[in-house]
Write a protein that holds these residues in place. Structure first.
Motif, PDB file in Angstrom:
ATOM      1  N   PRO A   1      43.596  41.046  44.730  1.00 44.35           N
ATOM      2  CA  PRO A   1      42.254  41.659  44.781  1.00 44.35           C
ATOM      3  C   PRO A   1      42.275  43.172  44.763  1.00 44.35           C
ATOM      4  O   PRO A   1      41.261  43.810  44.473  1.00 44.35           O
TER       5      PRO A   1
ATOM      6  N   PHE B   1      35.548  42.292  38.632  1.00 48.38           N
ATOM      7  CA  PHE B   1      35.605  43.591  39.285  1.00 48.38           C
ATOM      8  C   PHE B   1      34.716  44.635  38.604  1.00 48.38           C
ATOM      9  O   PHE B   1      34.496  45.715  39.156  1.00 48.38           O
TER      10      PHE B   1
ATOM     11  N   GLU C   1      39.783  48.408  47.796  1.00 48.14           N
ATOM     12  CA  GLU C   1      38.568  49.144  47.442  1.00 48.14           C
ATOM     13  C   GLU C   1      38.472  50.399  48.296  1.00 48.14           C
ATOM     14  O   GLU C   1      38.709  50.371  49.505  1.00 48.14           O
TER      15      GLU C   1
ATOM     16  N   ILE D   1      40.117  51.050  38.732  1.00 48.64           N
ATOM     17  CA  ILE D   1      38.741  50.759  38.342  1.00 48.64           C
ATOM     18  C   ILE D   1      37.821  51.784  38.980  1.00 48.64           C
ATOM     19  O   ILE D   1      37.803  51.939  40.201  1.00 48.64           O
TER      20      ILE D   1
ATOM     21  N   LEU E   1      40.154  40.332  35.463  1.00 48.54           N
ATOM     22  CA  LEU E   1      39.580  41.652  35.744  1.00 48.54           C
ATOM     23  C   LEU E   1      38.053  41.664  35.680  1.00 48.54           C
ATOM     24  O   LEU E   1      37.412  42.493  36.332  1.00 48.54           O
TER      25      LEU E   1
ATOM     26  N   ARG F   1      38.563  50.979  42.947  1.00 48.81           N
ATOM     27  CA  ARG F   1      39.460  49.862  43.275  1.00 48.81           C
ATOM     28  C   ARG F   1      40.821  50.104  42.626  1.00 48.81           C
ATOM     29  O   ARG F   1      40.907  50.432  41.440  1.00 48.81           O
TER      30      ARG F   1
ATOM     31  N   ILE G   1      44.443  48.262  41.948  1.00 49.34           N
ATOM     32  CA  ILE G   1      45.215  47.025  41.915  1.00 49.34           C
ATOM     33  C   ILE G   1      46.648  47.370  41.527  1.00 49.34           C
ATOM     34  O   ILE G   1      46.889  47.968  40.478  1.00 49.34           O
TER      35      ILE G   1
ATOM     36  N   GLU H   1      33.466  52.661  35.125  1.00 46.11           N
ATOM     37  CA  GLU H   1      32.390  51.798  35.620  1.00 46.11           C
ATOM     38  C   GLU H   1      31.376  51.560  34.506  1.00 46.11           C
ATOM     39  O   GLU H   1      30.844  52.516  33.925  1.00 46.11           O
TER      40      GLU H   1
END
Length: 296
Positions: A86, A231, A89, A110, A228, A95, A97, A43
């Motif tokens: 998407p 996000f 989450e 993520i 990306l 998240r 993917i 993050e």
């Protein structure tokens, strides 16, 4: 069609009977094919850090050798960008993917939690893919190089331990020196080529840390990075630690200890009438104790 008759044990003293041998060899494993791409994204703390994280992903994708892996990464990334999944989450902004084609399995994590990364790492290492490509784009601890995740860290020891899983050992031993693994990350601590060669798993597969770039510019890679980018949204301190709408005050009539789960670093509050002590603050940037502490 009727079932065959049950086998009868042969009498070794009866010359009219014959002994039939049944082949009980273990089932064959699936052949290796395709590749597996695992991208671990931290993050961002700011817009500047966000740009650096996206650049790190781009650099990691540029090290993909389509000739050796027999997988055209540019074609595969274009398919993902066009579909723009998407993902899902989960707690704390995590998240996941996941996308798979005939030639490539892709997972993008993520802001993941430790358990999520450990499970995805195991799934990748135990897969029947010929090439595995790992990219870490996020924060690391200086000196040891551990990857900073949502609720803890992922160290080199954790990475080495993943190879000891039964399912992983079964694959890499069955296809000894047929599997290639590239790791693109910050070269700190044991995350270096000379260190990784000393590990037992390095004798069973071809593993390389931060290989040389194979591409200069790629439209497909740029489109994938653009896909990306939304996000990754850094949060301000006000968004991370919002004020409380609850009005009140908590009093202690006797010595009390509260423990707040905080990932790999818990937090505790000791309170008595007229005195409070906060011990540690947990691992996550989002303070696990804040909601309670605002009412004291």
């Amino acid at each position: 069609m009727a079932d065959p008759p049950a086998s009868m044990a042969a009498d070794p003293n009866d010359p009219t009977t014959t002994t039939k041998m049944v082949d009980t060899a273990p089932p064959q494993l699936s052949p290796l094919s395709g590749a597996y791409l695992l991208i671990v994204v931290g993050e961002p703390f700011s817009e500047e850090h966000k740009k650096l994280i996206l650049q790190k992903i781009q650099q990691g994708l540029y090290t993909w050798n389509s000739g050796d892996t027999h997988v055209d990464i540019e074609t595969e990334l274009k398919v993902i960008s066009d579909c723009a999944p998407p993902g899902e989450e989960a707690r704390g902004g995590e998240r996941l993917i996941q996308f798979a084609t005939e030639n490539l399995v892709t997972e993008v994590l993520i802001h993941p939690q430790v358990n999520t990364l450990q499970q995805c790492m195991k799934n990748m290492l135990a897969s029947f893919t010929k090439h595995r490509h790992i990219i870490h784009a996020g924060y690391t601890f200086a000196g040891q190089g551990s990857w900073i995740l949502q609720d803890g860290t992922f160290s080199f020891e954790d990475f080495a331990t993943a190879f000891e899983e039964y399912d992983v050992q079964r694959v890499i031993r069955s296809y000894e020196n047929s599997i290639s693994i590239n790791v693109h990350c910050c070269q700190e601590g044991d995350w270096k080529q000379d260190k990784i060669r000393q590990q037992p798993f390095a004798k069973l597969c071809q593993i390389e840390v931060n290989p040389n770039s194979e591409m200069k510019e790629s439209k497909s890679v740029a489109e994938f990075i653009s896909y990306l980018e939304p996000f990754l949204q850094p949060q301000s301190i006000q968004e991370r630690l919002p004020p409380s709408d609850v009005v009140g005050n908590i009093r202690f009539s006797h010595p009390t200890l509260y423990v707040f789960p905080g990932g790999q670093g818990d937090s505790a509050l000791f309170g008595i009438n007229g005195f409070n002590m906060l011990i540690d603050g947990g691992f996550s940037r989002k303070a696990c104790f804040l909601g309670f502490l605002q009412d004291i």
